[in-house]
Write an enzyme that holds these catalytic residues in place. Sequence first.
Site, PDB file in Angstrom:
ATOM      1  N   SER A 137       0.849  -1.185   0.000  1.00  0.00           N
ATOM      2  CA  SER A 137       0.000   0.000   0.000  1.00  0.00           C
ATOM      3  C   SER A 137       0.893   1.246   0.000  1.00  0.00           C
ATOM      4  CB  SER A 137      -0.957  -0.050   1.188  1.00  0.00           C
ATOM      5  OG  SER A 137      -2.019   0.854   1.018  1.00  0.00           O
ATOM      6  N   GLU A 173      -8.825  -5.526  -4.573  1.00  0.00           N
ATOM      7  CA  GLU A 173      -8.226  -4.497  -3.731  1.00  0.00           C
ATOM      8  C   GLU A 173      -9.275  -3.606  -3.050  1.00  0.00           C
ATOM      9  OE1 GLU A 173      -5.141  -3.905  -2.915  1.00  0.00           O
ATOM     10  OE2 GLU A 173      -3.821  -4.838  -4.376  1.00  0.00           O
ATOM     11  N   HIS A 182      -7.547  -5.847  -0.271  1.00  0.00           N
ATOM     12  CA  HIS A 182      -6.364  -5.051   0.041  1.00  0.00           C
ATOM     13  C   HIS A 182      -5.879  -5.364   1.449  1.00  0.00           C
ATOM     14  CE1 HIS A 182      -3.717  -1.589  -0.352  1.00  0.00           C
ATOM     15  NE2 HIS A 182      -4.120  -1.139   0.830  1.00  0.00           N
TER      16      HIS A 182
END
Length: 481
Positions: free
Chosen positions: A178, A306, A391
Site C-alpha cells: 500500500s 483491492e 487489500h
Amino acid sequence: MVEVRVSGGMVRGTMESGVAVFRGIPFAAPPVGALRFAAPQPAAAWEGVRDASEFGPPPPQAGFFGMDGMGVAGHDWLTVNVWSPDVSGDLPVMVWIQGGAYTVGMSGLPEYDGARLASDGVVLVTFNYRVGIEGFAQIEGAPANRGLLDQVAALQWVSADIRAFGGDPARVTIFGQSAGGGSVAALLAMPRAAGLFHRAIASSVPGTFFTPELAADVAATCAAELGLRPTVEDLSTVEPELLPSAGDEVMAKIGQFAGRWGQAAYKQVPFAPVVDGDVLPVSPWQAVASGSARDVELIAGHTRHEQRLLSVIEGLVGTVTAEQAAEAVDVLTPGLAYPDLAPEELFELVCSDWLFRMPSLHLAEAQVAAGGRAHVYVVAWEPTPIFRACHGMDVPMVFGNIDRGQAAAVLGEITPVSWEVSGRMRAAWTSFAINGEPGWPAYGADRTTRVFDVEDEETAYPEEVSRQLWEGRSFDPLPLL
C-alpha cells in the site's frame, strides 16, 4: 540478552524463540524542536549500553482505526527494529516499509513482528517514518517528502550498521505494501536512494502521487483548520500530537474539495508523495521506464479485489447503485470503456484498477521496458466471502502472522489452508531476498504471473480486460484543478 555495537554505541536486545531481537534503535535524531519538519539529521551517540527491548514511540497518527491511541508517548519517532537469526552471520537483509495511506503507520504493530521471516534465514528490519502532515504535507520552508527522506535515512543506517546484526549490506531487499508499496516505487525513482538496496518488492502500489500545487493546497487547507499558514514558522507552534487532528478534520469533509482536488478527494487521499523535482524528480513510472532501477530486481503485484476492504470499511457492500458505479467510471477512468457489469462489481473493479492494480502492473512493465527484470504476482485466494481477496490481506500472510493484529482480521478463521498459502508467499519473498528467484519466471512477452490461491498457478496475467483497457495510460502526478 545479546549485545552488539552500532554507530551510536552499544545496544542490548533479547533472544526470542531463537531469534535475536532489537527494538527502538535511533537511526536519526528526533524531528522536533529546531528539527521540526526538517530532513532527518544524524542521531546522537549514547554512553553505556542502550536497552533495545521496546519499540520506540510512533510518529503522530491520524485517528483511523484507533491508531492515534497506540504506541508509547515520546518524540524519538525515527527508530529501527531488527530480527536476526545469527548476529555473527552474513545474511541477506529484508527492510519492511509499512503502509497506512501515508497518514498512519507504525512499525510496532503485532502484524509486523519479524520472527517468522527472520527464521527463514534473513535479517529483518522494520522502522518508523513520519506520516501525515509531519511527513508529507507541502510546507513552506521545509523539504518535500520528509517521510521518504526518513526512509532513505533508515536505509543509510542499514548500510552502515546491519553487519553488526549478521546482515550483508550488499544484499538488501526493500518490501512494502500500500503506501509502503508506493514508497518502494518512489525509492526506485529517487537518486538519494540509489545503491542503498538491491532488490525490491512493491505490493499494491497506489497510483496517487501529487503535484506540488495540489500538495500545497491540501496543506493550506489543513493549516487553515488551525487558523494558521502552511509554513514551518506557523505549524511549529502546534504540538506534534495535536497536529493530525487538522488532517482528520479535512478528511472528514474531503468530498467538499472535489472541485479542486479531483480524484484525490473522490478517493479520500489527502496525503501522498510529491513529485517535487528534487527529492522525487519524476513519477516512479517515468523514472523506472527511463532505467532508474534497471539493476534492481523487482517483484510487483496486488490482490484481486483491492477495493473490497475499503468497501467493507465504508459500508458499501451490497449498497452500490448504478449511479455510484457510473460516477466511479467517470471520475477515475474517463475515456475507458469498462464491460457491462453489475453496479457493485463494476465499482469495485474500477476502484481496484485505478488505485492499486494497474499502478502495480505498470511499475513491473516499466521495469521490463527499461531492460530490467520484474516478477508479477496476484493474490486470488478468498478466505472469506465478505473480504474476498482484499487489500492488505497479503501482509499477515507474508510475515506469517496470520493469527495476530488488525490486519489478520480479513483472513477469518485460521485453517490449514491459511497456513499453507501464507507459507508459500513467505517462502517466495525470502527466496527472492536470498537468491533473486521467487519461484516463478520473470514477466515478459508471455506476461507470466504467479497467482496465489488454494493451489497456486503460473499463467498469463489474469486481469486481461483491465490490462488492455489501461495499456498506454500513464499515472501522472495528480494536479490541482
